[in-house]
Scaffold this motif. Sequence first.
Motif, PDB file in Angstrom:
ATOM      1  N   LYS A 294      58.116 -54.141 -17.975  1.00  0.00           N
ATOM      2  CA  LYS A 294      58.982 -53.151 -17.327  1.00  0.00           C
ATOM      3  C   LYS A 294      58.459 -52.821 -15.931  1.00  0.00           C
ATOM      4  CE  LYS A 294      60.820 -51.008 -21.455  1.00  0.00           C
ATOM      5  NZ  LYS A 294      60.767 -49.843 -22.348  1.00  0.00           N
ATOM      6  N   GLN A 295      57.127 -52.701 -15.821  1.00  0.00           N
ATOM      7  CA  GLN A 295      56.524 -52.444 -14.501  1.00  0.00           C
ATOM      8  C   GLN A 295      56.758 -53.616 -13.559  1.00  0.00           C
ATOM      9  OE1 GLN A 295      52.493 -51.288 -14.463  1.00  0.00           O
ATOM     10  NE2 GLN A 295      53.056 -49.189 -14.911  1.00  0.00           N
ATOM     11  N   LEU A 296      56.625 -54.808 -14.142  1.00  0.00           N
ATOM     12  CA  LEU A 296      56.803 -56.029 -13.360  1.00  0.00           C
ATOM     13  C   LEU A 296      58.222 -56.106 -12.813  1.00  0.00           C
ATOM     14  CD1 LEU A 296      55.063 -58.586 -12.787  1.00  0.00           C
ATOM     15  CD2 LEU A 296      56.283 -59.664 -14.641  1.00  0.00           C
ATOM     16  N   ARG A 297      59.173 -55.745 -13.656  1.00  0.00           N
ATOM     17  CA  ARG A 297      60.574 -55.787 -13.236  1.00  0.00           C
ATOM     18  C   ARG A 297      60.801 -54.850 -12.049  1.00  0.00           C
ATOM     19  NH1 ARG A 297      64.323 -52.728 -16.650  1.00  0.00           N
ATOM     20  NH2 ARG A 297      64.728 -51.528 -14.781  1.00  0.00           N
ATOM     21  N   GLU A 298      60.228 -53.676 -12.153  1.00  0.00           N
ATOM     22  CA  GLU A 298      60.403 -52.703 -11.080  1.00  0.00           C
ATOM     23  C   GLU A 298      59.775 -53.220  -9.778  1.00  0.00           C
ATOM     24  OE1 GLU A 298      59.662 -48.884 -12.600  1.00  0.00           O
ATOM     25  OE2 GLU A 298      59.890 -47.901 -10.648  1.00  0.00           O
ATOM     26  N   ALA A 299      58.569 -53.800  -9.910  1.00  0.00           N
ATOM     27  CA  ALA A 299      57.871 -54.321  -8.737  1.00  0.00           C
ATOM     28  C   ALA A 299      58.663 -55.457  -8.098  1.00  0.00           C
ATOM     29  CB  ALA A 299      56.483 -54.806  -9.129  1.00  0.00           C
ATOM     30  N   VAL A 300      59.216 -56.343  -8.928  1.00  0.00           N
ATOM     31  CA  VAL A 300      59.974 -57.478  -8.398  1.00  0.00           C
ATOM     32  C   VAL A 300      61.229 -56.987  -7.695  1.00  0.00           C
ATOM     33  CG1 VAL A 300      61.352 -59.491  -9.047  1.00  0.00           C
ATOM     34  CG2 VAL A 300      59.091 -59.195 -10.011  1.00  0.00           C
ATOM     35  N   GLU A 301      61.875 -55.977  -8.298  1.00  0.00           N
ATOM     36  CA  GLU A 301      63.106 -55.474  -7.689  1.00  0.00           C
ATOM     37  C   GLU A 301      62.841 -54.793  -6.348  1.00  0.00           C
ATOM     38  OE1 GLU A 301      65.245 -53.196 -10.560  1.00  0.00           O
ATOM     39  OE2 GLU A 301      65.905 -55.004 -11.611  1.00  0.00           O
ATOM     40  N   ARG A 302      61.711 -54.095  -6.265  1.00  0.00           N
ATOM     41  CA  ARG A 302      61.347 -53.473  -4.984  1.00  0.00           C
ATOM     42  C   ARG A 302      61.028 -54.540  -3.944  1.00  0.00           C
ATOM     43  NH1 ARG A 302      57.570 -48.655  -7.421  1.00  0.00           N
ATOM     44  NH2 ARG A 302      59.260 -47.200  -7.850  1.00  0.00           N
ATOM     45  N   ALA A 303      60.297 -55.556  -4.374  1.00  0.00           N
ATOM     46  CA  ALA A 303      59.938 -56.640  -3.455  1.00  0.00           C
ATOM     47  C   ALA A 303      61.185 -57.357  -2.948  1.00  0.00           C
ATOM     48  CB  ALA A 303      59.007 -57.632  -4.146  1.00  0.00           C
ATOM     49  N   ARG A 304      62.159 -57.510  -3.836  1.00  0.00           N
ATOM     50  CA  ARG A 304      63.411 -58.157  -3.429  1.00  0.00           C
ATOM     51  C   ARG A 304      64.143 -57.305  -2.405  1.00  0.00           C
ATOM     52  NH1 ARG A 304      65.649 -59.624  -9.367  1.00  0.00           N
ATOM     53  NH2 ARG A 304      64.693 -61.659  -9.640  1.00  0.00           N
ATOM     54  N   PHE A 305      64.153 -56.007  -2.649  1.00  0.00           N
ATOM     55  CA  PHE A 305      64.861 -55.110  -1.731  1.00  0.00           C
ATOM     56  C   PHE A 305      64.253 -55.179  -0.335  1.00  0.00           C
ATOM     57  CE2 PHE A 305      65.042 -50.892   0.270  1.00  0.00           C
ATOM     58  CZ  PHE A 305      66.407 -50.831   0.488  1.00  0.00           C
ATOM     59  N   MET A 306      62.921 -55.281  -0.265  1.00  0.00           N
ATOM     60  CA  MET A 306      62.254 -55.317   1.036  1.00  0.00           C
ATOM     61  C   MET A 306      62.251 -56.712   1.665  1.00  0.00           C
ATOM     62  SD  MET A 306      61.538 -52.257   1.722  1.00  0.00           S
ATOM     63  CE  MET A 306      60.603 -52.455   3.216  1.00  0.00           C
ATOM     64  N   GLY A 307      62.808 -57.682   0.982  1.00  0.00           N
ATOM     65  CA  GLY A 307      62.888 -59.025   1.551  1.00  0.00           C
ATOM     66  C   GLY A 307      61.631 -59.848   1.369  1.00  0.00           C
ATOM     67  N   LEU A 308      60.737 -59.405   0.480  1.00  0.00           N
ATOM     68  CA  LEU A 308      59.524 -60.184   0.222  1.00  0.00           C
ATOM     69  C   LEU A 308      59.803 -61.317  -0.764  1.00  0.00           C
ATOM     70  CD1 LEU A 308      57.011 -57.242  -0.202  1.00  0.00           C
ATOM     71  CD2 LEU A 308      56.962 -58.911   1.619  1.00  0.00           C
ATOM     72  N   LEU A 309      60.659 -61.027  -1.732  1.00  0.00           N
ATOM     73  CA  LEU A 309      61.017 -62.037  -2.728  1.00  0.00           C
ATOM     74  C   LEU A 309      62.512 -62.309  -2.634  1.00  0.00           C
ATOM     75  CD1 LEU A 309      59.216 -61.088  -6.073  1.00  0.00           C
ATOM     76  CD2 LEU A 309      58.866 -63.142  -4.734  1.00  0.00           C
ATOM     77  N   ALA A 310      62.904 -63.509  -3.054  1.00  0.00           N
ATOM     78  CA  ALA A 310      64.321 -63.863  -3.005  1.00  0.00           C
ATOM     79  C   ALA A 310      65.037 -63.379  -4.262  1.00  0.00           C
ATOM     80  CB  ALA A 310      64.476 -65.359  -2.873  1.00  0.00           C
ATOM     81  N   TYR A 311      66.298 -62.962  -4.099  1.00  0.00           N
ATOM     82  CA  TYR A 311      67.111 -62.625  -5.262  1.00  0.00           C
ATOM     83  C   TYR A 311      67.480 -63.896  -6.012  1.00  0.00           C
ATOM     84  CZ  TYR A 311      67.955 -57.803  -3.790  1.00  0.00           C
ATOM     85  OH  TYR A 311      67.811 -56.481  -3.471  1.00  0.00           O
ATOM     86  N   ARG A 312      67.824 -64.918  -5.218  1.00  0.00           N
ATOM     87  CA  ARG A 312      68.395 -66.127  -5.805  1.00  0.00           C
ATOM     88  C   ARG A 312      68.078 -67.281  -4.868  1.00  0.00           C
ATOM     89  NH1 ARG A 312      69.508 -67.377 -10.593  1.00  0.00           N
ATOM     90  NH2 ARG A 312      71.012 -69.034 -10.796  1.00  0.00           N
ATOM     91  N   LYS A 313      67.684 -68.397  -5.441  1.00  0.00           N
ATOM     92  CA  LYS A 313      67.416 -69.562  -4.591  1.00  0.00           C
ATOM     93  C   LYS A 313      68.536 -70.573  -4.747  1.00  0.00           C
ATOM     94  CE  LYS A 313      63.806 -72.682  -3.209  1.00  0.00           C
ATOM     95  NZ  LYS A 313      62.478 -73.209  -3.474  1.00  0.00           N
TER      96      LYS A 313
END
Lengths: 87, 194
Positions: free
Chosen positions: A68-87
């Motif tokens: 659950k923590q990981l999901r939140e971290a990934v979603e925040r990272a996606r919002f800031m443009g660090l991680l991709a939503y979809r490749k």
Amino acid sequence: MATSSTPQNMTAPQKRSCPFCGSDRSREGKQKNAHIDYKDYPLLKKFTDYFGNIKKRYYTGVCLFHQKQLREAVERARFMGLLAYRK
Amino acid sequence: MTSASATISGPTVTASNTDGVRLYECMVLLPVNLPQKEDAALVKNIEELFAEKNGKQLYKNEWDRWGLAFAIKGHSEGRYIVYVYELPADAMQEIDASLHLEKNVLRHLLLRIPDGYELIDYPAQFRTWLEERDKEEAKQEKEKEEELKKKIVKRVAKKTVSPIVKKEDPATHEGGADLSEKLEELISDEDLNL
């Protein structure tokens, strides 16, 4: 039959332990090592697949608490443009 | 967790004991192609927003140029700044709203953080991770090349054996020719009665 259909790099689910808890699976231990940061790209990258989806708990062995923590971290990272939503 | 995060660990922050004060972390994403003057003014503007609300800056970390995972407002690159502030509890919403209004802030994230929050230099960690990854890739490539070389050596060894067999072939053919000649002689022999 089951062994022939599973990928070779996949270990048996029962034997794996959560990479965040380690051996300490108590509630206190979990809260002690709890923080998963959204800025930690190398860490989050490990738990996302080629398409950018978060890997299933079944394959990574992460406990529900940390998933659950990981999901939140990934979603925040996606919002800031660090991680991709979809490749 | 990762080996990189284990090696690099920073100091921790804790909120002071005064009432109604909390710790917040703010991460902003700014465009890279702004003129220097505008950029400096923008950063100053953001910091003033916090200062107006009696915020106390505890930490500031400016990241280098960072490639974005997807284009945000037409920008494929950005610059991140991470702040840690001590703010009164009621100030957060107004700062959040005014950051929204700021034109050149592409994205911002304002979060409450717990006491004892570890301040880690993530870009440095990222760089070490990249170096380690490159090293591993180079290692794997070397291993592949060595395997290929071994294979080639094996093939060459096989090929050097095979020509000897080929040399024998013409001799057998000559023998065959001799046989056919002998046969013809035998057949053409008039004394034969079949």
